[in-house]
Design a protein around this motif. Structure first.
Motif, PDB file in Angstrom:
ATOM      1  N   ILE A 201       9.435 -27.254  21.144  1.00  0.00           N
ATOM      2  CA  ILE A 201       9.564 -26.227  21.794  1.00  0.00           C
ATOM      3  C   ILE A 201       9.949 -26.653  23.426  1.00  0.00           C
ATOM      4  O   ILE A 201       9.352 -27.889  23.469  1.00  0.00           O
ATOM      5  N   ASP A 202      10.730 -26.388  23.908  1.00  0.00           N
ATOM      6  CA  ASP A 202      11.686 -26.962  24.937  1.00  0.00           C
ATOM      7  C   ASP A 202      11.889 -28.462  24.903  1.00  0.00           C
ATOM      8  O   ASP A 202      11.398 -28.951  25.754  1.00  0.00           O
ATOM      9  N   ASP A 203      11.999 -29.162  23.734  1.00  0.00           N
ATOM     10  CA  ASP A 203      12.652 -30.028  23.749  1.00  0.00           C
ATOM     11  C   ASP A 203      11.345 -31.073  23.204  1.00  0.00           C
ATOM     12  O   ASP A 203      11.482 -32.068  23.532  1.00  0.00           O
ATOM     13  N   ILE A 204       9.921 -30.752  23.476  1.00  0.00           N
ATOM     14  CA  ILE A 204       8.701 -31.576  22.809  1.00  0.00           C
ATOM     15  C   ILE A 204       8.518 -30.623  21.254  1.00  0.00           C
ATOM     16  O   ILE A 204       8.337 -29.744  20.904  1.00  0.00           O
ATOM     17  N   PRO A 205       8.784 -32.183  20.617  1.00  0.00           N
ATOM     18  CA  PRO A 205       8.083 -31.811  19.131  1.00  0.00           C
ATOM     19  C   PRO A 205       6.981 -31.591  18.703  1.00  0.00           C
ATOM     20  O   PRO A 205       5.384 -31.736  19.272  1.00  0.00           O
ATOM     21  N   VAL A 206       6.266 -30.290  18.456  1.00  0.00           N
ATOM     22  CA  VAL A 206       5.005 -29.551  17.747  1.00  0.00           C
ATOM     23  C   VAL A 206       4.700 -29.638  16.672  1.00  0.00           C
ATOM     24  O   VAL A 206       5.691 -29.728  16.179  1.00  0.00           O
ATOM     25  N   VAL A 207       3.427 -30.327  16.120  1.00  0.00           N
ATOM     26  CA  VAL A 207       3.155 -29.859  14.261  1.00  0.00           C
ATOM     27  C   VAL A 207       1.882 -28.638  14.368  1.00  0.00           C
ATOM     28  O   VAL A 207       1.112 -28.624  14.782  1.00  0.00           O
ATOM     29  N   LEU A 208       2.827 -27.658  13.417  1.00  0.00           N
ATOM     30  CA  LEU A 208       2.046 -26.362  13.306  1.00  0.00           C
ATOM     31  C   LEU A 208       1.153 -26.520  11.650  1.00  0.00           C
ATOM     32  O   LEU A 208       2.044 -27.104  10.886  1.00  0.00           O
ATOM     33  N   THR A 209      -0.638 -26.321  11.786  1.00  0.00           N
ATOM     34  CA  THR A 209      -0.128 -26.599  10.295  1.00  0.00           C
ATOM     35  C   THR A 209      -1.737 -25.264  10.059  1.00  0.00           C
ATOM     36  O   THR A 209      -2.450 -24.278  11.124  1.00  0.00           O
ATOM     37  N   ARG A 210      -2.261 -24.654   8.901  1.00  0.00           N
ATOM     38  CA  ARG A 210      -3.155 -24.289   8.724  1.00  0.00           C
ATOM     39  C   ARG A 210      -3.964 -24.536   7.749  1.00  0.00           C
ATOM     40  O   ARG A 210      -3.513 -25.302   6.676  1.00  0.00           O
ATOM     41  N   HIS A 211      -5.219 -24.983   8.548  1.00  0.00           N
ATOM     42  CA  HIS A 211      -6.495 -25.303   7.756  1.00  0.00           C
ATOM     43  C   HIS A 211      -7.837 -24.900   7.910  1.00  0.00           C
ATOM     44  O   HIS A 211      -8.006 -24.006   8.977  1.00  0.00           O
ATOM     45  N   ARG A 212      -7.943 -23.909   6.245  1.00  0.00           N
ATOM     46  CA  ARG A 212      -9.262 -23.278   5.676  1.00  0.00           C
ATOM     47  C   ARG A 212      -8.988 -22.438   6.622  1.00  0.00           C
ATOM     48  O   ARG A 212      -9.696 -21.446   6.979  1.00  0.00           O
ATOM     49  N   GLY A 213      -7.688 -21.390   6.337  1.00  0.00           N
ATOM     50  CA  GLY A 213      -7.047 -20.349   7.110  1.00  0.00           C
ATOM     51  C   GLY A 213      -6.065 -19.992   8.330  1.00  0.00           C
ATOM     52  O   GLY A 213      -6.108 -18.847   8.718  1.00  0.00           O
TER      53      GLY A 213
END
Length: 282
Positions: A201-213
């Protein structure tokens, strides 16, 4: 410059590697328990502990030398006490520094090893100074302290190089800008349970995850040394572990669960709208 020439020579000294790796392995074994690692890394402090502690022995020994040079016999007792205080403070300072150093590599590890050896030499000289002063040999004690301060100065130069030139211990997300607008990044159904998905996002690395829904997002660059959190692991407690040095962060708030990281991981707010996942800086 003489200082830079010294650093370049140390960086090229591959003969230091065998000793460095052996000592580093021993330090890593001692600091393996999470409470020990967190205490020495400064995870509880919000930044590294070692730079804070260095002021104590350097300040005490510097003050002792100032008394030696300006106060004569009248300041002898105070100077001896200051040398002793510096010796006491040098022990936790060295432990915190060793913990940080054990997570470095290559050229930085070589420079860090020489930095530590210089500090150890300075401490040994100051110990000799304290003993000499205690036995009434003030002149010998003053001389030993002066030599020790010289070693400390060279060591401090190497430490400054590691911190301010090489960025050891510097928060790797410090200059990431905030994103205040909601940004569409993925379809909600595409984010699988336990997946660590890397986004930008706007050259910023982001980690997206799902934990327990529930969806969570953190900056993907580890605050400690820049490791990719999306290549790490997500555990049952809702913490992501960096693959490089094992720093562990809570998904809920980005807080540090285990060092060597000392700075919390930047967190991103998550919203789902019409089946789409939107993020913005928290």
């Amino acid at each position: 410059m003489l200082g830079q020439a010294l650093i370049h020579r140390i960086q090229r000294a591959r003969g230091l590697d065998q000793v460095a790796e052996k000592v580093s392995g021993s330090v890593s074994a001692v600091t393996r328990p999470t409470p020990v690692k967190n205490a020495l890394s400064g995870s509880w402090l919000g930044h590294q502990l070692h730079p804070v502690l260095t002021d104590l022995p350097i300040g005490a020994w510097g003050a002792a030398t100032a008394l030696d040079l300006t106060a004569g016999e009248e300041g002898a007792a105070a100077a001896r006490r200051l040398v002793g205080m510096g010796l006491i403070a040098s022990a936790p300072t060295a432990l915190a520094g060793a913990s940080d150093w054990s997570d470095t590599n290559g050229k930085d590890k070589r420079v860090g090893l020489v930095h530590a050896l210089l500090n150890a030499t300075a401490s040994a000289l100051q110990a000799g100074s304290w003993i000499a002063r205690r036995r009434g040999r003030r002149g010998v004690g003053v001389g030993l302290s002066l030599v020790a301060v010289g070693f400390t100065g060279v060591s401090a130069y190497l430490g400054g190089h590691l911190s301010w030139v090489r960025g050891i211990g510097v928060n790797r997300t410090a200059f990431q800008k905030r994103v205040g607008r909601w940004t569409d990044v993925a379809a909600e159904l595409d984010v699988a349970e336990g997946e660590l998905r890397r986004l930008t996002i706007d050259d910023i690395p982001v980690v997206l995850t799902r934990h327990r829904g529930q969806l969570h997002a953190l900056s993907a660059v580890c605050t400690h040394a820049g490791g990719p959190l999306d290549e790490g692991t997500l555990d049952a407690d809702g913490c992501v572990t960096c693959p490089w040095h094992g720093s562990r962060f809570r998904l809920a708030d980005g807080g540090v669960e285990r060092g060597p990281a000392s700075v919390p991981q930047p967190r991103w707010e998550v919203r789902v709208d019409a089946g789409r996942v939107l993020l913005r800086s928290a």
